[in-house]
Design an enzyme around this catalytic site. Structure first.
Site, PDB file in Angstrom:
ATOM      1  N   ASP A  30      45.882  23.191  12.643  1.00  9.83           N
ATOM      2  CA  ASP A  30      45.211  22.989  13.927  1.00  9.83           C
ATOM      3  C   ASP A  30      43.965  22.157  13.661  1.00  9.83           C
ATOM      4  O   ASP A  30      43.313  22.340  12.629  1.00  9.83           O
ATOM      5  CB  ASP A  30      44.822  24.348  14.531  1.00  9.83           C
ATOM      6  N   THR A 121      56.654  23.357  25.493  1.00 10.42           N
ATOM      7  CA  THR A 121      57.478  23.090  26.677  1.00 10.42           C
ATOM      8  C   THR A 121      57.153  21.694  27.167  1.00 10.42           C
ATOM      9  O   THR A 121      56.021  21.408  27.539  1.00 10.42           O
ATOM     10  CB  THR A 121      57.173  24.107  27.784  1.00 10.42           C
ATOM     11  N   LEU A 153      59.342  32.950  24.159  1.00 12.08           N
ATOM     12  CA  LEU A 153      58.520  34.120  23.860  1.00 12.08           C
ATOM     13  C   LEU A 153      57.751  34.568  25.083  1.00 12.08           C
ATOM     14  O   LEU A 153      57.212  33.750  25.815  1.00 12.08           O
ATOM     15  CB  LEU A 153      57.492  33.777  22.771  1.00 12.08           C
ATOM     16  N   GLY A 257      52.038  34.823  37.259  1.00 11.95           N
ATOM     17  CA  GLY A 257      50.936  33.997  36.746  1.00 11.95           C
ATOM     18  C   GLY A 257      51.245  33.645  35.314  1.00 11.95           C
ATOM     19  O   GLY A 257      52.402  33.620  34.910  1.00 11.95           O
ATOM     20  N   CYS A 260      52.832  29.960  31.546  1.00  8.62           N
ATOM     21  CA  CYS A 260      54.135  29.289  31.565  1.00  8.62           C
ATOM     22  C   CYS A 260      54.695  29.053  32.966  1.00  8.62           C
ATOM     23  O   CYS A 260      54.870  27.902  33.366  1.00  8.62           O
ATOM     24  CB  CYS A 260      55.135  30.077  30.745  1.00  8.62           C
ATOM     25  N   LYS A 320      49.455  39.849  33.222  1.00  7.66           N
ATOM     26  CA  LYS A 320      50.474  40.894  33.069  1.00  7.66           C
ATOM     27  C   LYS A 320      49.968  41.850  32.000  1.00  7.66           C
ATOM     28  O   LYS A 320      49.024  41.524  31.269  1.00  7.66           O
ATOM     29  CB  LYS A 320      51.823  40.290  32.694  1.00  7.66           C
TER      30      LYS A 320
HETATM   31  C1  UDX Z   1      57.439  33.669  30.341  1.00  8.67           C
HETATM   32  C2  UDX Z   1      58.934  33.762  29.998  1.00  8.67           C
HETATM   33  O1  UDX Z   1      59.406  35.083  30.276  1.00  8.67           O
HETATM   34  C3  UDX Z   1      59.173  33.384  28.554  1.00  8.67           C
HETATM   35  O2  UDX Z   1      60.561  33.373  28.271  1.00  8.67           O
HETATM   36  C4  UDX Z   1      58.598  31.975  28.328  1.00  8.67           C
HETATM   37  O3  UDX Z   1      58.766  31.560  27.010  1.00  8.67           O
HETATM   38  C5  UDX Z   1      57.120  31.944  28.700  1.00  8.67           C
HETATM   39  O4  UDX Z   1      56.973  32.376  30.045  1.00  8.67           O
HETATM   40  P1  UDX Z   1      55.251  35.172  29.994  1.00  8.67           P
HETATM   41  O5  UDX Z   1      54.499  34.106  30.733  1.00  8.67           O
HETATM   42  O6  UDX Z   1      54.668  35.727  28.755  1.00  8.67           O
HETATM   43  O7  UDX Z   1      56.738  34.661  29.599  1.00  8.67           O
HETATM   44  O8  UDX Z   1      55.420  36.385  31.003  1.00  8.67           O
HETATM   45  P2  UDX Z   1      56.583  37.158  31.762  1.00  8.67           P
HETATM   46  O9  UDX Z   1      56.720  38.501  31.165  1.00  8.67           O
HETATM   47  O10 UDX Z   1      57.798  36.372  31.903  1.00  8.67           O
HETATM   48  O11 UDX Z   1      55.886  37.344  33.202  1.00  8.67           O
HETATM   49  C6  UDX Z   1      55.403  36.231  33.950  1.00  8.67           C
HETATM   50  C7  UDX Z   1      54.738  36.650  35.239  1.00  8.67           C
HETATM   51  O12 UDX Z   1      55.692  37.139  36.167  1.00  8.67           O
HETATM   52  C8  UDX Z   1      53.695  37.772  35.094  1.00  8.67           C
HETATM   53  O13 UDX Z   1      52.586  37.442  35.906  1.00  8.67           O
HETATM   54  C9  UDX Z   1      54.404  38.994  35.610  1.00  8.67           C
HETATM   55  O14 UDX Z   1      53.519  39.942  36.131  1.00  8.67           O
HETATM   56  C10 UDX Z   1      55.275  38.378  36.690  1.00  8.67           C
HETATM   57  N1  UDX Z   1      56.483  39.173  37.006  1.00  8.67           N
HETATM   58  C11 UDX Z   1      57.451  39.340  36.057  1.00  8.67           C
HETATM   59  C12 UDX Z   1      56.658  39.710  38.282  1.00  8.67           C
HETATM   60  O15 UDX Z   1      55.803  39.549  39.162  1.00  8.67           O
HETATM   61  N2  UDX Z   1      57.805  40.398  38.556  1.00  8.67           N
HETATM   62  C13 UDX Z   1      58.780  40.583  37.632  1.00  8.67           C
HETATM   63  O16 UDX Z   1      59.787  41.218  37.977  1.00  8.67           O
HETATM   64  C14 UDX Z   1      58.608  40.037  36.352  1.00  8.67           C
END
Ligand code: UDX
Length: 430
Positions: A30, A121, A153, A257, A260, A320
Site C-alpha cells: 500500500d 469491483t 466478501l 448501505g 458495496c 450493518k
Molecule cells: C456485500 C455483498 O453481500 C458481498 O458479497 C460483496 O462482496 C460486498 O457487498 P456487505 O456490503 O459487507 O457485502 O454487506 P451485506 O451483508 O451484503 O449487507 C449490505 C446491506 O444490506 C447492509 O446495510 C444490510 O443491513 C442490508 N440488508 C441486508 C438488508 O437491509 N436486508 C437484508 O435482508 C440483507
C-alpha cells in the site's frame, strides 16, 4: 506460491492474509506509509472479526509481509492482485484512477512472467484497459497475463466468506492464468467458474445488484404491508421457503448501505447506460432504498409530533452489525434528517462511534444503550447488533423519558416489548 496484493483495504487485506493462512508467501502493498508501518506493528486499520489473529499468526510464521513499494513488493511474485479502491464519481461512474496507477506501476517493474489479477469491483472492460496500460508501459516486453477474480466478501464475515465461498469466479484469457488461479484456490475446495474477463466482471456487478434488488423489493412490499395491515416477516418467510427465491436478503428495514451495494448499483446503472442499455429497474432499486429512510423518519415524526428539541436515542450506527464501517450507513441520512427537524441526538454503537464522527456532528455519544435511553423521548434502532437483543428493557423503561421504540431493523418481538409498557413501531410488521 509467492503472491502480492496491492491495496490494504477490506478486500486487499483480507485476501492477502487469507492466502497467507493457506500457506502462500504474501506481500501486502500500500502506498499509505502510515498504514503499512501500523500493519508492520500489527495494528489493524479496520475492525473485522478474526483478522487480527490471522495477521499476527502469519507474520509470525513469516508468510505475510508488508511493503510500501510496488517494485520491491512484487519482485518475487507470480501472481499480483490489484485490490485498490474504486470510489464513485459524482455521476455514479467508478473512478479507476488508482487501478490505472497501479497497473502502470506493475508494468514498470515487471521482471519475469506475472499474472495480474483485478480483485476490485470494476466496470466491464477494465481488464482490457489494465492489459493495455501494462502493454504500453512494459518496455522490456516481459510476458504477463491479466485476469479478473471478483470478491464476494461480506464485511463482518469476510474471513469465513473467503475460506468457505459458494463459488470462485475467475475470468481469464490463457490456460496458464487459469492454471495459476485454480492452483491458488484449490485448498478451498469450492466450485470454480472459469470464464472470459468481461463475464467475470459482470458476474460481480449482477450479483451485487441482484441482492440489492432483493432488499429493495422486500422493502417495497413492507410498505404495502403497512398499508393493508399485513406482516412483512410472515410474507418473507412464506416467500423464502420457495427454493427459487430463498429467505436470505429478504429482511425489510431502513435499506441497504455499506461500501458495496450503493456504489455497485450506481456503477452498474452507469455502465449499462454507457453501453446503450437503460437499466431503469436498478434506478428504481436505488430510489426505493432512498425512500425507505424517509418513510422511517416520517413514522418517527408522526408518533412524536414535533421533533424540535426532542431527544432521540439512537442504537446502532454502522451500516450493518459486525463492522465499524460507516460508509453509506442509513444511520447517517436518518440522523441528519432528524437533526434538520431540530432533534437532539444521543447514540451508541458497539464499534462504529469513532468512525461515525467523520460523518456526523453534534451527537452525544454514549457508553451503552442505558445511557442513550436516559431521558430520551424514544429509542430508535438503526443497526441490528446481536448484543441489542440482550438489552434489559425493564431497565430502559425506568430510564427513558417516553417509552417509545422505533425499530428500523425489525429486531424485537412486538408482544414482549409492548408487555413491558412500550409503544413499539417497526417496518411493515404487525
Ligand atoms: C456485500 C455483498 O453481500 C458481498 O458479497 C460483496 O462482496 C460486498 O457487498 P456487505 O456490503 O459487507 O457485502 O454487506 P451485506 O451483508 O451484503 O449487507 C449490505 C446491506 O444490506 C447492509 O446495510 C444490510 O443491513 C442490508 N440488508 C441486508 C438488508 O437491509 N436486508 C437484508 O435482508 C440483507
Amino acid at each position: 506460491m509467492e503472491i502480492s496484493v496491492i491495496g490494504t483495504g477490506y478486500v486487499g487485506l483480507v485476501t492477502g492474509v487469507c492466502f497467507a493462512e493457506l500457506g502462500n508467501q504474501v506481500t501486502c502493498i500500500d502506498n499509505d506509509v502510515k498504514k503499512i508501518s501500523a500493519l508492520k506493528k500489527m495494528i489493524i486499520p479496520i475492525y473485522e472479526p478474526g483478522l487480527e489473529e490471522l495477521v499476527k499468526n502469519n507474520v509470525k510464521k513469516k508468510r505475510l509481509k508488508f511493503n510500501t513499494s510496488i517494485k520491491d513488493g512484487i519482485k518475487d511474485s507470480k501472481v499480483v492482485f490489484i485490490a485498490v479502491g474504486t470510489p464513485s464519481r459524482p455521476n455514479g461512474e467508478a473512478d479507476l484512477t488508482y487501478v490505472e496507477n497501479v497497473a502502470r506501476g506493475i508494468a514498470k517493474h515487471l521482471s519475469g512472467y506475472k499474472l495480474i489479477v483485478e480483485k476490485s469491483t470494476v466496470p466491464v472492460e477494465t481488464g482490457k484497459w489494465i492489459e493495455h496500460t501494462i502493454k504500453i508501459n512494459n518496455k522490456k516486453k516481459v510476458p504477463f497475463d491479466v485476469a479478473s477474480n471478483p470478491e464476494f466478501l461480506r464485511e463482518g464475515s469476510a474471513i469465513s466468506d473467503f475460506m468457505h465461498p459458494d463459488r470462485i469466479v475467475i475470468g481469464v484469457q490463457s490456460k496458464r492464468a487459469e492454471g495459476l488461479l485454480t492452483e491458488l484456490y484449490r485448498p478451498l475446495k469450492a466450485p470454480i467458474v472459469v470464464t472470459d474477463i468481461n463475464s467475470a466482471e459482470l458476474i460481480k456487478h449482477a450479483s451485487n445488484s441482484f441482492l440489492a434488488t432483493k432488499i429493495s423489493f422486500i422493502n417495497a412490499v413492507s410498505q404495502v404491508c403497512e398499508l393493508v395491515g399485513a406482516d412483512i416477516s410472515k410474507v418473507a418467510e412464506g416467500m423464502g421457503m420457495d427454493k427459487r427465491i430463498g429467505r436470505q436478503f429478504l429482511d425489510a428495514g431502513i435499506g441497504f448501505g455499506g461500501s458495496c451495494f450503493p456504489k455497485d448499483v450506481d456503477a452498474f446503472i452507469h455502465l449499462s447506460e454507457k453501453s446503450g442499455y437503460d437499466f431503469s429497474l436498478l434506478r428504481e432499486v436505488r430510489r426505493v432504498n432512498e425512500r425507505q429512510k424517509g418513510y422511517f423518519v416520517k413514522l418517527i415524526e408522526k408518533k412524536l409530533w414535533i421533533l424540535k428539541d426532542k431527544t432521540i436515542g439512537i442504537l446502532g450506527l454502522a451500516f450493518k452489525p459486525g463492522t465499524d464501517d460507516m460508509r453509506n450507513a442509513p444511520a447517517i441520512d436518518i440522523i441528519k434528517m432528524l437533526q434538520q427537524e431540530g432533534a437532539r441526538i444521543k447514540a451508541f454503537d458497539p464499534q462504529a462511534m469513532e468512525k461515525a464522527k467523520e460523518f456526523l456532528t453534534e451527537i452525544k455519544f454514549c457508553k451503552d444503550a442505558y445511557e442513550v435511553a436516559r431521558d430520551s423521548d424514544c429509542l430508535v434502532i438503526l443497526t441490528d447488533w446481536n448484543e441489542f437483543k440482550e438489552i434489559d428493557f425493564k431497565r430502559i423503561k425506568k430510564l427513558i423519558g417516553q417509552p417509545i421504540i422505533f425499530d428500523g431493523r425489525n429486531m424485537y418481538n412486538r408482544a414482549a416489548i409492548e408487555k413491558l409498557g412500550f409503544q413499539y413501531f417497526c417496518i411493515g410488521r404487525k
